[in-house]
Design a protein around this motif. Structure first.
Motif, PDB file in Angstrom:
ATOM      1  N   LEU B  49       0.793  -1.226   0.000  1.00  0.00           N
ATOM      2  CA  LEU B  49       0.000   0.000   0.000  1.00  0.00           C
ATOM      3  C   LEU B  49       0.828   1.279   0.000  1.00  0.00           C
ATOM      4  O   LEU B  49       0.327   2.338  -0.333  1.00  0.00           O
ATOM      5  N   ARG B  50       2.081   1.204   0.437  1.00  0.00           N
ATOM      6  CA  ARG B  50       2.853   2.444   0.542  1.00  0.00           C
ATOM      7  C   ARG B  50       4.041   2.460  -0.423  1.00  0.00           C
ATOM      8  O   ARG B  50       4.189   3.392  -1.197  1.00  0.00           O
ATOM      9  N   PRO B  53       3.151   1.860  -4.461  1.00  0.00           N
ATOM     10  CA  PRO B  53       2.597   3.062  -5.101  1.00  0.00           C
ATOM     11  C   PRO B  53       3.630   4.178  -5.277  1.00  0.00           C
ATOM     12  O   PRO B  53       3.604   4.889  -6.277  1.00  0.00           O
ATOM     13  N   VAL B  54       4.541   4.322  -4.293  1.00  0.00           N
ATOM     14  CA  VAL B  54       5.557   5.383  -4.430  1.00  0.00           C
ATOM     15  C   VAL B  54       6.466   5.061  -5.622  1.00  0.00           C
ATOM     16  O   VAL B  54       6.731   5.921  -6.465  1.00  0.00           O
ATOM     17  N   GLN B  56       5.738   3.187  -8.122  1.00  0.00           N
ATOM     18  CA  GLN B  56       4.934   3.316  -9.350  1.00  0.00           C
ATOM     19  C   GLN B  56       4.776   4.788  -9.748  1.00  0.00           C
ATOM     20  O   GLN B  56       4.839   5.136 -10.933  1.00  0.00           O
ATOM     21  N   ALA B  57       4.596   5.641  -8.732  1.00  0.00           N
ATOM     22  CA  ALA B  57       4.449   7.073  -9.026  1.00  0.00           C
ATOM     23  C   ALA B  57       5.745   7.620  -9.627  1.00  0.00           C
ATOM     24  O   ALA B  57       5.701   8.393 -10.585  1.00  0.00           O
ATOM     25  N   ASN B  59       7.959   5.903 -11.257  1.00  0.00           N
ATOM     26  CA  ASN B  59       8.049   5.317 -12.600  1.00  0.00           C
ATOM     27  C   ASN B  59       7.146   6.063 -13.584  1.00  0.00           C
ATOM     28  O   ASN B  59       7.573   6.434 -14.672  1.00  0.00           O
ATOM     29  N   ASP B  60       5.909   6.315 -13.163  1.00  0.00           N
ATOM     30  CA  ASP B  60       4.970   7.035 -14.036  1.00  0.00           C
ATOM     31  C   ASP B  60       5.461   8.450 -14.334  1.00  0.00           C
ATOM     32  O   ASP B  60       5.324   8.945 -15.453  1.00  0.00           O
ATOM     33  N   VAL B 250      -5.047  16.662   0.713  1.00  0.00           N
ATOM     34  CA  VAL B 250      -5.552  15.675  -0.250  1.00  0.00           C
ATOM     35  C   VAL B 250      -7.068  15.804  -0.489  1.00  0.00           C
ATOM     36  O   VAL B 250      -7.672  14.963  -1.137  1.00  0.00           O
ATOM     37  N   ALA B 288       1.334  11.874 -11.888  1.00  0.00           N
ATOM     38  CA  ALA B 288       2.327  11.317 -10.963  1.00  0.00           C
ATOM     39  C   ALA B 288       3.397  12.356 -10.628  1.00  0.00           C
ATOM     40  O   ALA B 288       3.842  12.454  -9.483  1.00  0.00           O
ATOM     41  N   LEU B 291       1.933  14.654  -8.254  1.00  0.00           N
ATOM     42  CA  LEU B 291       1.762  13.973  -6.975  1.00  0.00           C
ATOM     43  C   LEU B 291       3.062  13.995  -6.164  1.00  0.00           C
ATOM     44  O   LEU B 291       3.051  14.217  -4.952  1.00  0.00           O
ATOM     45  N   LEU B 292       4.183  13.811  -6.858  1.00  0.00           N
ATOM     46  CA  LEU B 292       5.461  13.839  -6.149  1.00  0.00           C
ATOM     47  C   LEU B 292       5.758  15.241  -5.617  1.00  0.00           C
ATOM     48  O   LEU B 292       6.324  15.403  -4.541  1.00  0.00           O
ATOM     49  N   LEU B 295       3.624  15.580  -2.612  1.00  0.00           N
ATOM     50  CA  LEU B 295       4.232  14.780  -1.547  1.00  0.00           C
ATOM     51  C   LEU B 295       5.381  15.551  -0.891  1.00  0.00           C
ATOM     52  O   LEU B 295       5.471  15.637   0.339  1.00  0.00           O
TER      53      LEU B 295
END
Lengths: 453, 315
Positions: B49-50, B53-54, B56-57, B59-60, B250, B288, B291-292, B295
């Motif tokens: 869950l953590r 996704p990070v 993947q983000a 990578n995206d 968020v 993504a 999103l970073l 973050l």
């Protein structure tokens, strides 16, 4: 004083923070299209229409639709299941506003559990560029003449038939007779030749407000390109996109600026109400609060069901000195290239669009013209058109489809284009100047379209 | 855990350490296995869950493709970030996000604290008041957003009430100058009651002996609040501040339902823009990258908040 020991909140706070961040990351992760299997393939078993044979064993196909509610399409599916007992169509109704998100999540991941889906006609090129559509040219080679020209054109991309058109559309101007009578305004004729100008409609709308109407004029789709593009087209502003592959925004033109300045003035002068979402506009006309309502004939049954609502219809107006332009386009059926049930899907597509006049023959209250040329008679024979309040709507719709229907811009970047324009129309109605809003839209679209060039 | 430590007999001197060592090792292995078994679910969840996704983000964010495309994306390094940083709309989104959070977080905490203090004062029917104030948090966010959307419409009931007392119709969600304030109102309507419950729990944990001592010293209510309540409530308060900050960063449902990021981008906060890019425009790569950035912003702000607590503790 020594503080008593409390449970440390820091750890809990960190966990919550990390949890929320991870959730946020998951949200983005879900939209990821990092599949590496490639795209643009045809589903196995694609067959020419004249060789289609019903499957010997039961097959279920999944169809995601936004054109009709699950209830509306029930009789069509019932008729299909009767004729093709071995094929079951599992219809998944998706609200229009969420439709693109649902499709992008499923199709970009090559989800083979989705076989068919509705394609909003102006998005055909965009979906084709994404690899979401199947080339149907070899399966349905003889479409000319079977569906109307504009629908066929809208379902074709780069000379290939990539979707099966089944429904098109047109628009009318509804008016509230009670409010017009109160203001001493004669009822407009429903003849295309007597088409009103937007200037005249605005003046009359203000008069009705002086005579007690709450709102003078309210567009059905207050922030959608579908209904507002014809305003600019009427003034020679074009569809808003041009250049190579229609990937250059053309919104800063005299036509667009004049049309949008007029549109903004409706809200500034309080002729139209600010802040009413699309879903709530027909209610305002149906409850007798609006004098003029440009909208689709599909609102006819709802308005006509209210015996107290005295209304009439006339042609979609144009600007003085400009030309008549009316919205058109509707829905096609797209076949997911990842589908494993191509034959059953093709049989359903053929049933919807071509067989015996198409789906229109089974809908008890169809209020949007089908693409099938032979099937339009059923549409024009609908009960709602016999209501005296809808007098003239049939001839008007026939005329508009043949003469004034204007397709929306065809571009691979249509999704971003339409999205930006929706926000731009909102901004204009909320008080932004037309020129600054169109300039900002041009820059946003330019940036979004860099990927496609 | 200790092992048996009786002295070995003379004849046992040679094998004894081996047996002792074997036993030790066996117990150690046993303990480690038990620890591994108990930790596995938590670690698995953290990874799934953590961490994934990070990754993947990241990578995206370093790849690109045509929006929604079924073709494999291509690696572009930091190009998505470069495009974002050169976009006026992105910086406007960052600015609006920060403005919203700088106002909404302290406001919600102050209101939640005021209500928590008020509702721990032995007022009549305190339970009912607490329930009523907490109730909006029990309603789904989307439901609250829709109701507020209708209430704040130009021709909605709030404007009708204002007109009734001679105030002009206000463009709550359609005016550039009011949209952020209206969203703060909606977010706080939901948030204040929720955070209040945490603070009530914190207040109830403060031993009454400190208040009694302060009262004997002649401290009035304000003095007691500043010198007893606030210092002893610091940790629950920090938890609420951090959690509230994260939840407001968020937040996106009211924007998605009511404003679509408008008017003129004033409510186009980062989280909404990420949702919009990812799901509505089918562009997970730009989303993504954004999103970073979000973050990083959140990490900086939360780190500052922790630093503030630590410095208070040290002082």
């Amino acid at each position: 004083m020594k503080l008593p020991t409390l449970p440390r909140p820091a750890r809990a706070g960190t966990q919550l923070a990390v949890g929320a961040i991870a959730t946020a990351l998951l949200v983005a992760g879900c939209g990821s299209g990092s599949d590496s299997s490639g795209g643009g393939q045809k589903p196995a078993g694609l067959t020419a229409a004249d060789s289609l044979k019903d499957p010997a064993k039961p097959v279920t196909i999944n169809y995601a639709g936004a054109a009709y509610s699950a209830d509306d399409i029930k009789p069509v599916l019932a008729a299909f299941h009767k004729e093709h007992p071995n094929i079951t169509v599992n219809y998944q109704a998706v609200p229009f506003d969420q439709f693109n998100s649902v499709l992008s999540t499923r199709l970009s991941r090559r989800d083979s559990t989705l076989d068919l889906y509705d394609v909003d006609m102006p998005r055909t090129d965009a979906y084709q560029a994404r690899g979401w559509l199947t080339d149907l040219t070899s399966a349905f080679p003889d479409m000319a003449g079977k569906v109307d020209k504009t629908s066929l054109q809208a379902a074709t991309s780069d000379g290939k038939l990539v979707a099966m058109p089944f429904q098109t559309s047109s628009q009318l101007l509804f008016y509230n007779k009670t409010l017009l009578k109160k203001a001493g305004i004669p009822f407009p004729s429903a003849k295309p030749a007597d088409r009103l100008t937007w200037e005249a409609v605005t003046a009359d709308a203000k008069k009705t407000q002086q005579a007690g109407a709450k709102w003078g004029l309210l567009f059905d789709q207050v922030n959608r390109y579908y209904q507002l593009q014809p305003l600019a087209e009427s003034l020679g502003g074009g569809p808003g996109a041009g250049g190579d592959k229609n990937l250059t925004p053309k919104l800063e033109t005299a036509g667009w600026e004049k049309a949008m300045t007029w549109y903004g003035s409706l809200y500034k002068d309080k002729v139209s109400p600010r802040g009413v979402p699309v879903a709530q506009t027909p209610e305002l006309f149906a409850s007798g609060q609006v004098a003029f309502f440009p909208g689709g004939p599909w609102w006819g049954p709802q308005f006509a069901s209210n015996a107290k609502l005295d209304f009439g219809v006339t042609a979609y107006p144009y600007f003085k000195g400009g030309k008549a332009a009316t919205p058109t386009g509707g829905w096609s059926l797209g076949l997911n290239p990842a589908s494993k049930k191509a034959v059953a899907s093709e049989i359903f597509m053929k049933f919807m669009a071509l067989d015996k006049g198409g789906f229109a023959q089974y809908m008890p209250s169809l209020t949007v013209p089908p693409s099938n040329t032979a099937g339009t008679a059923t549409f024009y024979d609908e009960k709602v058109f016999k209501d005296p309040r809808m007098a003239g709507a049939v001839d008007l719709t026939k005329y508009e489809l043949a003469n004034t229907a204007t397709l929306r811009a065809r571009t691979a970047g249509y999704v971003e284009f339409e999205d930006t324009l929706s926000k731009t129309f909102d901004d204009i109605s909320n008080g932004a100047s037309a020129s600054s809003a169109l300039s900002s839209a041009t820059s946003t679209i330019n940036q979004a379209w860099a990927k496609y060039r | 855990m200790t092992l048996t430590t009786h002295p070995p007999d003379a004849g046992e001197t040679a094998p004894a350490p081996r047996r002792k060592g074997t036993l030790h090792r066996r117990r150690l292995v046993g303990n480690l296995s038990a620890a591994a078994i108990f930790l596995t679910p938590a670690l698995t969840l953290i990874i799934v869950l953590r961490l994934i996704p990070v990754i993947q983000a990241v990578n995206d964010a370093t790849h690109t493709s045509l929006p929604g495309s079924t073709l494999p994306p291509s690696f572009v390094g930091l190009d998505n970030f470069t495009a974002l940083f050169s976009s006026h709309a992105f910086w406007s989104s960052v600015q609006q996000t920060l403005i919203f959070n700088v106002i909404v977080n302290p406001l919600q905490i102050v209101l939640a604290l005021a209500l928590a203090v008020l509702l721990t004062q032995n007022l009549p029917a305190t339970g009912i008041w607490r329930t009523l104030i907490f109730l909006p948090a029990a309603v789904p966010m989307t439901g609250s957003a829709v109701v507020w959307g209708i209430a704040l419409r130009p021709d909605g009931p709030v404007n009708a009430a204002l007109t009734g007392v001679g105030i002009h119709q206000q463009p709550f969600l359609t005016g550039q100058g009011q949209v952020v304030a209206s969203l703060i109102l909606i977010a706080s309507w939901i948030g204040v009651g929720y955070w209040m419950i945490f603070l009530i729990a914190g207040l109830n944990d403060i031993p009454t002996v400190y208040y009694e001592a302060a009262a004997i010293d002649g401290a009035g209510p304000l003095r007691r609040f500043w010198s007893v309540t606030l210092p002893l409530l610091r940790r629950p308060l920090l938890f609420v501040l951090v959690a509230d900050t994260v939840s407001n960063f968020v937040l996106f449902a009211p924007m998605q339902i009511l404003t679509d990021g408008g008017p003129q981008g004033k409510s186009n906060f980062l989280m909404y823009d990420i949702f919009h890019n990812s799901f509505e425009l089918a562009d997970p790569h730009t989303a993504a990258a954004e999103l970073l950035v979000l973050l990083a912003l959140m990490i900086v702000i939360v780190a500052v908040q922790f630093r503030l607590l630590r410095s208070v503790e040290e002082s």
